[in-house]
Motif scaffolding. Structure first.
Motif: not given
Length: 242
Positions: A6-10, A198-208, A226-232
């Motif tokens: 995921v990228l954020s860029y002004n 970059v802000f994320v909900s608890a569904h995600w685990r930042p990897l780097g 980001l890695k999506l956690e606890k989901t199929a």
């Protein structure tokens, strides 16, 4: 599923630190990042200063991404605002105008179709006045809390981690850049502070998280994996943009 980038860029309407407007440089930065979801701020549409280009559309086509654009300002036939580019189809989009005392600001909300599941991806650019930022953050939090989908919020927040606005956001979402040491994004030629997040909900685990040197804009891009956690697991079938 493996991590997504995921990228954020002004992009400052593609005006670099040499004062030249060159959208090709912005496209190269995004392409080299390998990002699959991109939130852009200060994006022009049909304005003379940026050669009357529809910047979001051009970037989407060049990078083979789906795209969404939200205009927060109208100047004659031209517009200015925020944009989202996505490797995956954009199933829904809307622009929410935020309370503003100076330049009109907005929150671009999209639902991204990742295989059989949707996530919400938000992009914003907050104001320069602290009181208006407090109101804007309130509206953003209320909007993000309305979804039960995994959520990602990116943007230029014009404030630091020490601010009350940051504290309010991180009471609801986690800062995916938090583990980076001495992380700075502005100004790009000699960065002294981080105002892009970059802000994320608890569904995600930042990897780097990382940024990389470029003077294609006055901000540095922020790249988070980001890695999506606890989901199929999600499908990885890509539907190409039309």
């Amino acid at each position: 599923m493996p991590g997504i980038k995921v990228l954020s860029y002004n992009i400052r309407h593609a005006q670099g630190m040499d004062d030249r407007v060159n959208l090709n440089r912005i496209a190269e930065v995004i392409e080299q990042s390998g990002a699959q979801l991109i939130g852009l701020q200060e994006v022009d549409k049909h304005l003379p200063r940026s050669h009357f280009c529809h910047q979001a559309k051009i970037l989407g086509r060049r990078l083979n991404k789906f795209w969404a654009y939200g205009a927060t300002l109208n100047w004659g036939v031209g517009q200015y605002g925020v944009a989202i580019l996505s490797h995956w189809p954009i199933a829904y989009q809307r622009l929410i105008l935020l309370p503003s005392r100076g330049e009109q600001r907005g929150l671009l909300e999209t639902e991204i179709q990742l295989g059989h599941r949707r996530i919400n991806f938000f992009c914003t650019h907050l104001g320069l006045n602290r009181e208006e930022r407090q109101e804007q953050v309130g509206d953003i939090i209320r909007t993000v809390q309305q979804t039960s989908n995994p959520a990602i919020l990116v943007g230029d927040f014009n404030d630091k981690r020490s601010s009350g606005e940051y504290q309010r956001i991180t009471s609801v979402l986690q800062d995916a850049t938090l583990e980076a040491q001495d992380f700075r994004t502005y100004p790009s030629h000699e960065p002294v502070e981080q105002i892009d997040f970059v802000f994320v909900s608890a569904h995600w685990r930042p990897l780097g998280v990382r940024t990389f040197p470029t003077t294609a804009s006055d901000h540095l891009p922020v790249l988070v994996e980001l890695k999506l956690e606890k989901t199929a697991d999600l499908d990885h079938i890509k539907v190409l943009p039309q």
